[in-house]
Motif scaffolding. Structure first.
Motif, PDB file in Angstrom:
ATOM      1  N   GLU A  92       2.086  -2.275  -7.839  1.00 36.52           N
ATOM      2  CA  GLU A  92       1.019  -2.676  -8.746  1.00 36.52           C
ATOM      3  C   GLU A  92       1.097  -4.133  -9.208  1.00 36.52           C
ATOM      4  OE1 GLU A  92       0.092   1.024 -11.487  1.00 36.52           O
ATOM      5  OE2 GLU A  92       2.247   0.670 -11.248  1.00 36.52           O
TER       6      GLU A  92
ATOM      7  N   LYS B 155       2.832   1.889  -3.167  1.00 32.21           N
ATOM      8  CA  LYS B 155       2.029   1.916  -4.389  1.00 32.21           C
ATOM      9  C   LYS B 155       2.462   0.843  -5.397  1.00 32.21           C
ATOM     10  CE  LYS B 155       1.091   6.913  -4.067  1.00 32.21           C
ATOM     11  NZ  LYS B 155       0.031   6.617  -3.056  1.00 32.21           N
TER      12      LYS B 155
ATOM     13  N   THR C  29       0.828  -1.203   0.000  1.00 32.32           N
ATOM     14  CA  THR C  29       0.000   0.000   0.000  1.00 32.32           C
ATOM     15  C   THR C  29       0.868   1.261   0.000  1.00 32.32           C
ATOM     16  OG1 THR C  29      -1.597  -1.229   1.322  1.00 32.32           O
ATOM     17  CG2 THR C  29      -1.941   1.133   1.142  1.00 32.32           C
TER      18      THR C  29
END
Lengths: 233, 233
Positions: free
Chosen positions: A166, A164, A161
DNA sequence: CATTGTGAACTTATTCACAGCC
DNA sequence: GGCTGTGAATAAGTTCACAATG
């Protein structure tokens, strides 16, 4: 590639003209696209400014029409009578594949294979940035490998989190892969590259590709065994 | 798998009835076959004696008809009204893929990835036997990794011949892959699993499969980027 | 009566072939 | 002359649907 996605859904006819992907592009097309990209890099290294569907196809074992049709899914990138400018086509394909920007990636499972992935230069050069790795083996926790910090698996959610992230690489034993994948999904990753020899069950909206080394070798043995059967037996 | 073989040739209609492969089987079928095999192993581990095309298909994201059609390329392995006996089908698929026996394999390139391959347990468990590895880096020569002796590349021909090696794993830099592949072919291997990000040019009669980790990740980014494009942009 | 194996129907992918362009 | 982009033709692959079967 080992295609590893369930059957695609229905087309949704949208059309725009430059490097914007229509919804239903066959996996085989995307697969070849990345092959074209790789070949273009080689062509550029060899000093080529332009290429053609014929040249590209010949080097990869496809027809020229195949190359043109594949590209036509996404727009008009060529120059009739001239061919394709290598740098233009590279830019266009990278945009299509999404690799025209950096992707933040984590690895789960720092075993033999995991360590190799941490040191794999091919990721970095294509814009993949490994920001963290996770394991449950205490001695590894808190260390760094190839400049990537190794955390305990329990911190996965927090770090994915915060950072960030992906994409996730799964390099744990088969028996742990599904739970690890579930944790990655819960933490918000959008795609997983799975090296464990299991078929992951993921919610729609999360992409996956599976790489199973034994299966890849089995594709080779099939062909070899076949030739032996045909000639000898 | 990343399919990596040029376009197949014409069919040669032969038909026999048990686990003998006709000439032109689509690569996609062989790919799924190894998926069925893997899933069967899982089913057996979970205590299942039999399965069905429906169950197998559901777990892998295929239709039942697909599973049956794939198997029908090779013979009649099911029992109407009952399904497939797991152990029977495993044996049949292994025979088709050629993994009903041991395959002798060498590795070229003992870098990060090469070392991971030497320690990969999935090869051993499917009957692949790594008998030697090769590199040109002096300190490594003469040592053993995971019980596999590391030789200088110059000894490749000799050892491949002596040890009756049939398959090669190529884990060298892209710039060296083609020459290494040529040496393997000259030494007599029948198939190559190539981890270098290049398309190898091999004579007909030698099989290849390419695994390019960056390309695999690109297949994931395409899907993720697409969803982002659809929702946000 | 659940399940296979398989022709027939359908869908998707590839190749052909050529108009338009540089 | 060489090349792209593309509609039309062809080929390949997938799903349907059902007769046959233990």
């Amino acid at each position: 590639m080992s295609p590893d996605q369930p059957n695609p859904s229905k087309p949704e006819p949208s059309r725009s003209d430059h490097a914007v992907a229509p919804s239903a592009v066959p996996a085989a097309v995307v697969n070849r696209l990345s092959l074209y990209l790789r070949e273009l890099h080689h062509l550029i290294s060899d000093g080529n400014e332009t290429t053609s569907s014929g040249q590209l196809g010949r080097r990869l074992g496809f027809t020229d029409a195949q190359v043109r049709k594949d590209l036509a899914h996404f727009g008009h990138f060529g120059h009739p009578g001239v061919g394709y400018r290598c740098d233009e086509l590279v830019a266009a394909i990278r945009k299509i594949l999404g690799t025209d920007r950096e992707w933040r990636v984590v690895l789960v499972g720092v075993g033999n294979l995991g360590r190799a992935l941490l040191g794999y230069r091919g990721f970095r050069s294509q814009g993949f940035r490994l920001v963290a790795a996770f394991d449950t083996d205490s001695p590894k926790i808190g260390t760094e490998i190839e400049g990537v910090p190794i955390h305990h698996l329990s911190q996965l959610n927090e770090i994915v989190t915060q950072e960030k992230v992906e994409l996730g690489l799964v390099a744990v034993p088969a028996s742990d892969a599904q739970v690890v994948a579930d944790q990655l999904v819960a933490a918000g990753v959008g795609g997983i590259l799975n090296f464990a020899p299991v078929t992951l069950n993921l919610p729609v909206g999360v992409s996956k590709v599976g790489v199973d080394l034994a299966r890849e070798l089995e594709q080779v043995t099939f062909a070899v065994a076949n030739r032996l059967r045909e000639s000898e037996g």
